[in-house]
Design a protein around this motif. Sequence first.
Motif, PDB file in Angstrom:
ATOM      1  N   UNK A  25      35.185  28.550  41.089  1.00 40.99           N
ATOM      2  CA  UNK A  25      36.393  28.027  41.247  1.00 40.99           C
ATOM      3  C   UNK A  25      37.401  29.405  41.715  1.00 40.99           C
ATOM      4  N   UNK A  26      37.330  29.601  42.946  1.00 42.40           N
ATOM      5  CA  UNK A  26      38.353  30.959  43.308  1.00 42.40           C
ATOM      6  C   UNK A  26      39.541  30.765  44.105  1.00 42.40           C
ATOM      7  N   UNK A  27      40.137  29.564  44.349  1.00 42.49           N
ATOM      8  CA  UNK A  27      41.392  29.033  44.582  1.00 42.49           C
ATOM      9  C   UNK A  27      41.302  29.342  45.982  1.00 42.49           C
ATOM     10  N   UNK A  28      42.416  29.762  46.769  1.00 45.38           N
ATOM     11  CA  UNK A  28      42.724  29.693  48.021  1.00 45.38           C
ATOM     12  C   UNK A  28      42.780  31.306  48.797  1.00 45.38           C
ATOM     13  N   UNK A  29      42.782  32.117  47.769  1.00 46.22           N
ATOM     14  CA  UNK A  29      42.945  33.396  48.382  1.00 46.22           C
ATOM     15  C   UNK A  29      42.084  34.463  47.602  1.00 46.22           C
ATOM     16  N   UNK A  30      40.616  34.263  47.629  1.00 46.90           N
ATOM     17  CA  UNK A  30      39.861  35.074  47.007  1.00 46.90           C
ATOM     18  C   UNK A  30      39.788  36.617  47.711  1.00 46.90           C
ATOM     19  N   UNK A  31      39.402  37.677  47.161  1.00 44.85           N
ATOM     20  CA  UNK A  31      39.211  38.794  47.667  1.00 44.85           C
ATOM     21  C   UNK A  31      38.190  39.640  47.075  1.00 44.85           C
ATOM     22  N   UNK A  32      37.339  40.474  47.801  1.00 41.10           N
ATOM     23  CA  UNK A  32      36.117  41.103  47.296  1.00 41.10           C
ATOM     24  C   UNK A  32      36.855  42.615  46.962  1.00 41.10           C
ATOM     25  N   UNK A  34      35.730  46.406  44.659  1.00 38.53           N
ATOM     26  CA  UNK A  34      34.877  47.306  43.671  1.00 38.53           C
ATOM     27  C   UNK A  34      34.553  46.607  42.621  1.00 38.53           C
ATOM     28  N   UNK A  35      35.769  46.042  41.641  1.00 36.90           N
ATOM     29  CA  UNK A  35      35.699  45.518  40.354  1.00 36.90           C
ATOM     30  C   UNK A  35      34.891  44.151  40.137  1.00 36.90           C
ATOM     31  N   UNK A  36      34.889  43.535  41.574  1.00 37.72           N
ATOM     32  CA  UNK A  36      34.352  42.106  41.431  1.00 37.72           C
ATOM     33  C   UNK A  36      35.179  41.226  42.522  1.00 37.72           C
ATOM     34  N   UNK A  37      35.230  39.960  42.405  1.00 37.66           N
ATOM     35  CA  UNK A  37      35.777  39.090  43.244  1.00 37.66           C
ATOM     36  C   UNK A  37      37.290  38.831  42.518  1.00 37.66           C
ATOM     37  N   UNK A  38      38.123  39.141  43.074  1.00 31.00           N
ATOM     38  CA  UNK A  38      39.496  38.788  42.525  1.00 31.00           C
ATOM     39  C   UNK A  38      40.289  37.570  43.319  1.00 31.00           C
ATOM     40  N   UNK A  39      40.878  36.753  42.410  1.00 30.98           N
ATOM     41  CA  UNK A  39      41.550  35.709  42.677  1.00 30.98           C
ATOM     42  C   UNK A  39      42.667  35.145  41.973  1.00 30.98           C
ATOM     43  N   UNK A  40      43.503  34.138  42.578  1.00 34.60           N
ATOM     44  CA  UNK A  40      44.527  33.721  41.601  1.00 34.60           C
ATOM     45  C   UNK A  40      44.402  32.212  41.125  1.00 34.60           C
ATOM     46  N   UNK A  41      44.331  32.048  39.819  1.00 36.97           N
ATOM     47  CA  UNK A  41      44.115  30.813  39.394  1.00 36.97           C
ATOM     48  C   UNK A  41      45.123  30.524  38.219  1.00 36.97           C
ATOM     49  N   UNK A  47      39.815  38.359  37.717  1.00 38.61           N
ATOM     50  CA  UNK A  47      38.257  38.978  38.540  1.00 38.61           C
ATOM     51  C   UNK A  47      37.254  38.335  37.820  1.00 38.61           C
ATOM     52  N   UNK A  48      36.250  38.304  38.440  1.00 34.84           N
ATOM     53  CA  UNK A  48      34.789  37.555  38.154  1.00 34.84           C
ATOM     54  C   UNK A  48      33.649  38.688  38.684  1.00 34.84           C
ATOM     55  N   UNK A  49      32.615  38.942  38.169  1.00 35.04           N
ATOM     56  CA  UNK A  49      31.696  39.442  38.705  1.00 35.04           C
ATOM     57  C   UNK A  49      31.234  38.894  39.793  1.00 35.04           C
ATOM     58  N   UNK A  50      30.530  39.742  40.760  1.00 33.72           N
ATOM     59  CA  UNK A  50      30.126  39.242  42.110  1.00 33.72           C
ATOM     60  C   UNK A  50      29.171  38.074  42.004  1.00 33.72           C
ATOM     61  N   UNK A  60      49.452  38.585  34.899  1.00 38.05           N
ATOM     62  CA  UNK A  60      50.137  37.186  35.034  1.00 38.05           C
ATOM     63  C   UNK A  60      51.049  37.129  35.957  1.00 38.05           C
ATOM     64  N   UNK A  61      50.722  36.521  37.047  1.00 40.35           N
ATOM     65  CA  UNK A  61      51.666  36.212  38.420  1.00 40.35           C
ATOM     66  C   UNK A  61      51.766  34.853  38.614  1.00 40.35           C
ATOM     67  N   UNK A  62      52.991  34.289  38.343  1.00 40.65           N
ATOM     68  CA  UNK A  62      53.423  32.733  38.316  1.00 40.65           C
ATOM     69  C   UNK A  62      53.116  31.992  39.520  1.00 40.65           C
ATOM     70  N   UNK A  63      53.551  32.751  40.586  1.00 42.47           N
ATOM     71  CA  UNK A  63      53.590  32.231  41.770  1.00 42.47           C
ATOM     72  C   UNK A  63      52.074  32.552  42.541  1.00 42.47           C
ATOM     73  N   UNK A  64      51.565  31.517  43.281  1.00 44.25           N
ATOM     74  CA  UNK A  64      50.297  31.879  43.974  1.00 44.25           C
ATOM     75  C   UNK A  64      50.757  32.559  45.208  1.00 44.25           C
TER      76      UNK A  64
END
Length: 211
Positions: A25-32, A34-41, A47-50, A60-64
Amino acid sequence: SLYVLTSHAAHRLREGEPASRWALELGDTPALSTRGIVYWLDGALRVVPKRGGPADVLASVPRPPRRLCAAGENLAWIEPDETGTHLRTLQGSEPRSLYHSPGELEALALMDDRAYFVERHHERWRLGTMALSVSVNDQPQAIADLSRLPVTASAGRTFLLGNVASIRPEEDAGGNFYRLNGQTAVSISLYRQPTADAIKTAARARAEIPA
């Protein structure tokens, strides 16, 4: 490998192998990165491993974010609010504003240690760029003072350097050195003021240097 990220999965394409897919579940704006897959949720950058697994909270980022970009360890995103649009990055685990536009930031890309963006305001378009960090060589004792330096932006706005830049001490690895007549020497650069006389400036400099 080529990774294709969607809101619900990560796909890995590798030459000569079947395509791999992991449900995430990566939401609308995932990005790859070196630390893994970064996403907002749910109000946070994560960040989650690849190949999937437990996710860690980066900040913490309240706004998407409208757009999220990663390059190596660097991360930046576009975040709209009531006053316009912010270009933000992470300083440790805290979001930091790199740039605020009263209009819209329409595109974002990262290259090396810089963010490049396209800004639209009152039907005028421009390409802008901001450094993601600032390095300070060989002066760790000056870090606290440097972070309090004022930086003047457009429209007369003033920020502290520590609020718009990541300041860190680093060893000077440039490898430059100077020798004179076989002995170690020091190089000094002198710059005259625009209204100063060049000949008199050179004469005063020579007078200060022991023969």
